[in-house]
Design an enzyme around this catalytic site. Structure first.
Site: not given
Ligand SMILES: NC(=O)c1ccc[n+]([C@@H]2O[C@H](COP(=O)([O-])OP(=O)(O)OC[C@H]3O[C@@H](n4cnc5c(N)ncnc54)[C@H](OP(=O)(O)O)[C@@H]3O)[C@@H](O)[C@H]2O)c1
Length: 540
Positions: A83, A110, A157, A184, A188
């Site tokens: 966490d 990630n 990021s 946010y 980032k």
């Molecule tokens: N999707 C987009 O459009 C987008 C765009 C730009 C950047 N990003 C970046 O890409 C990365 C992955 O995002 P995603 O889109 O795949 O989002 P996601 O589906 O919400 O996945 C996020 C992951 O982070 C974990 N997480 C959240 N809080 C945590 C904590 N306190 N400790 C440990 N793990 C934690 C989540 O675990 P839980 O399942 O336990 O919550 C999940 O495995 C992030 O850094 C995000 O900012 C995403």
């Protein structure tokens, strides 16, 4: 040379023809979205992946697709609890990996949360800065020795870094109104600055670090948004891009959103991407237009001087948990243990206020030797002055501690139960209580931790080793309070020792006189100490 991959490429296309057998990757946040797909793609090409989850029991089912891909592709997935919103959890995760000792070819940081309502992590940091950035900062710096020479670090990021630069004066929104998007954006920007600074600091080992904007993809990330919020965001993005003559924003499939992470971690020329911000499987250009929805990177996110300042600030925040500066140690007891801890503390930048039972004036020689960072006081004075206090005198059945001055403080009890020296305490002899539980009873409003009890004081300097050294000596800590364990762990680390958490205080007998951990006091690594504590048997 024409670009081989672009915004439409998927992770599997990027890894097509690449054999990752024998390669190891560490990925945070593999329970969903981009992390899950990144792990799936890597293991399906033969890689061994260690992935983090917040709750292993709840999330195993979600990662079954990765286990299936591993079976077919010859790779493997191992899961570990993490966490990022808890420094204690970060430390446990890091220490488990360090004990295992296996190296990683790349780390992909990630995990993340987006636009959360205002909240604080258990350590008091604003949730997005604490989770997306500071948790990763603490974790990666601790496991840095596990990154193989010539390895890589990939920090996720976001385009949202364009919303805001970091605020080094008020990182936790204590003096300004909270805005979830600004928070946010700052988190980032911080991950991008971290990648740049990490790259600079570890380039001499051939390690290169880069940050990645994965692309916008409908994962679980916008879990705090309503459908209308999301619709509004897309409309704003569309308008802002159109006004600048940019093509419309296109959502990516998750398979495409994972492409830049695996490209950076495996395929890209590491010297080309080192210290840079990447998007669509390429190094992104600098674009300083204020448009938050434009492509490219804002130059503030790669500013070398800001990156350095943020690093220093983050060390302070992670070190002190952002709550109180732990600069002054009160020490009650100026015998060999007390004075040797004073020497080690001063060598590590602390001030000490030290007391014995005979009065401050009798400590003149010791204070002269310790120098300007030390002063003598009464026991009550030392307790009062210390941000935390070391008690280096035996426990007496008649409480002789300055209870009031120690109230609310973390107290490190270095005492061992030695009946031949201190007399018999029936409740300890019967195994009903440990001597440290008795100390806790005597100090009901303090947070007692048993510490420094199975190392000879004279070895505090000679046995000290830098973090990550394979033969680093380990010491145990026991407490009923996680924050006390956290403090002792940090102190041990500063003094050059690893930690094994042997909490609560009722378990502290395991490292007591005569037990295997005690007998091996001259040298034991973390793994050996864990084994020795497990081998302890009650001596009654
Ligand atoms: N999707 C987009 O459009 C987008 C765009 C730009 C950047 N990003 C970046 O890409 C990365 C992955 O995002 P995603 O889109 O795949 O989002 P996601 O589906 O919400 O996945 C996020 C992951 O982070 C974990 N997480 C959240 N809080 C945590 C904590 N306190 N400790 C440990 N793990 C934690 C989540 O675990 P839980 O399942 O336990 O919550 C999940 O495995 C992030 O850094 C995000 O900012 C995403």
């Amino acid at each position: 040379m024409p670009r081989k991959f672009n915004a439409k490429s998927t992770a599997d296309q990027v890894l097509s023809g690449v054999d990752l057998k024998g390669k190891r990757f560490f990925i945070t946040g593999v329970s969903s979205g981009i992390g899950l797909e990144t792990a799936r793609s890597l293991v399906s090409h033969g890689a061994s992946v260690v992935g983090t989850l917040r709750d292993i029991d709840k999330s195993k089912a979600i990662t079954s697709s990765v286990f299936d891909a591993a079976t077919q592709g010859g790779g493997s997935l191992e899961l570990i609890d993490l966490d990022l919103a808890s420094l204690q959890s970060v430390r446990v995760c890091a220490d488990t990996l360090l004990t295992n000792g296996q190296q990683f070819d790349a780390i992909i940081a990630n995990a993340g949360v987006m636009a959360t309502p205002f909240g604080r992590t258990v350590d008091g940091f604003e949730v997005q800065f604490g989770t997306n950035y500071l948790g990763h900062f603490a974790l990666i710096n601790r496991i840095e020795p596990l990154i193989a020479d010539n390895g890589r670090l990939v920090m996720l990021s976001s385009q949202a870094h364009r919303i805001a630069d970091v605020d080094l004066d008020d990182p936790n929104f204590e003096q300004q109104t909270y805005d979830p998007f600004v928070a946010y954006g700052r988190s980032k920007t911080a991950t991008t600055l971290f990648a740049a600074e990490f790259d600079k600091r570890h380039r001499n080992r051939g390690i290169r670090a880069a940050s990645v904007m994965p692309g916008n993809s409908l994962t679980n990330l916008p879990r705090h948004f309503s459908q209308e919020d999301l619709q509004g965001l897309f409309e704003n993005a569309g308008k802002a891009r159109a006004e600048e003559g940019l093509p419309p924003m296109e959502l990516k499939e998750v398979a495409q959103a994972a492409a830049t992470s695996v490209w950076a971690a495996v395929v890209a020329d590491k010297d080309e991407i080192g210290g840079r911000y990447l998007e669509d499987c390429a190094v992104a250009p600098i674009d300083d237009s204020p448009n938050p929805f434009a492509d490219g990177v804002r130059s503030y996110a790669l500013d070398a001087s800001k990156a350095e300042q943020l690093w220093v600030k983050s060390e302070e925040m992670v070190g002190t948990k952002g709550t109180y500066p732990m600069k002054v140690i009160g020490i009650i007891g100026a015998g060999e243990v007390g004075s040797q801890i004073a020497r080690a503390a001063i060598a590590n930048g602390y001030e000490v206020v030290i007391a014995n039972s005979r009065g401050p004036e009798t400590l003149k020689d010791l204070i002269d030797e310790l120098g300007p960072s030390a002063r003598a006081a009464t026991a009550a004075g030392a307790a009062e002055a210390g941000d935390f206090v070391v008690v280096a005198v035996p426990l007496k059945l008649v409480n002789d501690m300055p209870v009031e001055q120690l109230a609310g403080k973390i107290v490190l009890d270095t005492n061992n139960y030695m009946p031949w020296r201190d007399g018999h305490f029936p409740v300890v002899d019967s195994g009903e209580k440990t001597v440290h539980e008795l100390r806790q009873e005597q100090l009901p409003n303090s947070k007692v931790a048993k510490a420094f009890t199975h190392i000879q004081a004279s070895r505090l300097f000679v046995s000290s080793r830098p973090a990550g050294a394979p033969d680093r000596h380990a010491l145990s800590v026991s407490s009923n309070f996680p924050e006390a364990v956290e403090l002792v762990t940090r102190l041990y680390d500063q003094f050059g020792f690893d930690t094994v958490d042997n909490s609560p205080l009722s378990e502290s007998w395991r490292s007591g006189p005569g037990q295997p951990a005690w007998a091996a006091h001259a040298h034991q690594t973390r793994a050996e100490l864990i084994a020795n504590l497990a081998r302890a048997r009650r001596i009654i």
